[in-house]
Enzyme design. Structure first.
Site, PDB file in Angstrom:
ATOM      1  CG  ASP A  13      -1.790   1.159   1.374  1.00  0.00           C
ATOM      2  OD1 ASP A  13      -2.388   1.558   0.363  1.00  0.00           O
ATOM      3  OD2 ASP A  13      -1.877   1.717   2.481  1.00  0.00           O
ATOM      4  CG  ASP A  15      -1.267   7.833   0.843  1.00  0.00           C
ATOM      5  OD1 ASP A  15      -0.982   9.026   0.982  1.00  0.00           O
ATOM      6  OD2 ASP A  15      -1.487   7.309  -0.264  1.00  0.00           O
TER       7      ASP A  15
END
Length: 223
Positions: A13, A15
């Site tokens: 992922d 952020d």
């Protein structure tokens, strides 16, 4: 510790897992508060909700939900303001550069699978040299679906031509774990990330959990 064996690719992922963008996200929403005569909120008020993007920031700043009247206009304003400042303070988490360098040095590929739209993801990653070694970047609008749907991870797998069993997915939200499992990948919870307000990662179904980026190497290299 049970090692994560036969890993040829690590997908992350963005952020809250690779980069800390919470301050830029929070300040975009806080600017909207100040322009409306409301007092500023501390960065800490926004941090836990940063993983939810515009939805999370507007909830903290104004108590707005997507079903509320006027939400769409506020979301568009927020996204414009965030786009103008998204590289002001955003940086990789400590240890991320060393982690990615180790993956490359040991012959593993790595990439990004994020719900963040390409409008933000591509300029942001292009601004940071460490993303130059990424083998794939799948954005929130690359496929018709967002995580926790497995389609974005399956798209990354397709581009890499690797079986799911040789990929792991690392993220700081339960939807990342659900997406990885649905795609047939092993999953790792990044407990140093945003997580969400009041979330206990002990409830997540995952293969491993880490408290810093470099801790992932222990799972990959342990005997």
């Amino acid at each position: 510790m049970t090692p994560l064996e036969d890993v040829r690719c690590v997908l992350f992922d963005l952020d809250g897992t690779l980069i800390d963008s919470a301050t830029d996200l929070g300040q975009a929403a806080d600017e909207m508060r100040r322009l409306r005569g409301l007092p500023s909120l501390p960065d800490a008020a926004y941090r836990g909700s940063a993983g939810s993007g515009a939805r999370g920031m507007l909830k903290v700043a104004f108590g707005l939900s997507p079903d509320d009247a006027g939400y769409a206009a506020m979301r568009d304003e927020f996204l414009q303001r965030y786009e103008q400042r998204m590289m002001h303070t955003t940086r990789p988490f400590d240890g991320v550069a060393a982690l990615l360098a180790d993956l490359v040095a040991t012959g593993r590929t790595w990439g990004v699978v994020t719900n963040k739209a390409a409008r933000f993801t591509l300029p942001l990653t292009a601004s940071m040299p460490l993303f130059g070694t990424a083998s794939v970047i799948v954005c929130g609008d690359t496929t018709p679906h967002l995580k926790p749907h497995p389609a974005p991870l399956q798209e990354a797998q397709r581009q890499l031509s690797l079986p799911a069993r040789q990929c792991i997915y690392v993220g700081d939200d339960e939807r990342d774990m659900r997406a990885g499992i649905a795609a047939g990948m092993r999953t790792v919870a990044a407990r140093y990330g945003y997580l969400g307000v009041g979330v206990c990662t002990d409830d997540w179904v995952c293969d491993a959990a880490i408290d810093s980026p470099l801790e992932l190497l222990k799972w990959l290299d342990c005997p």
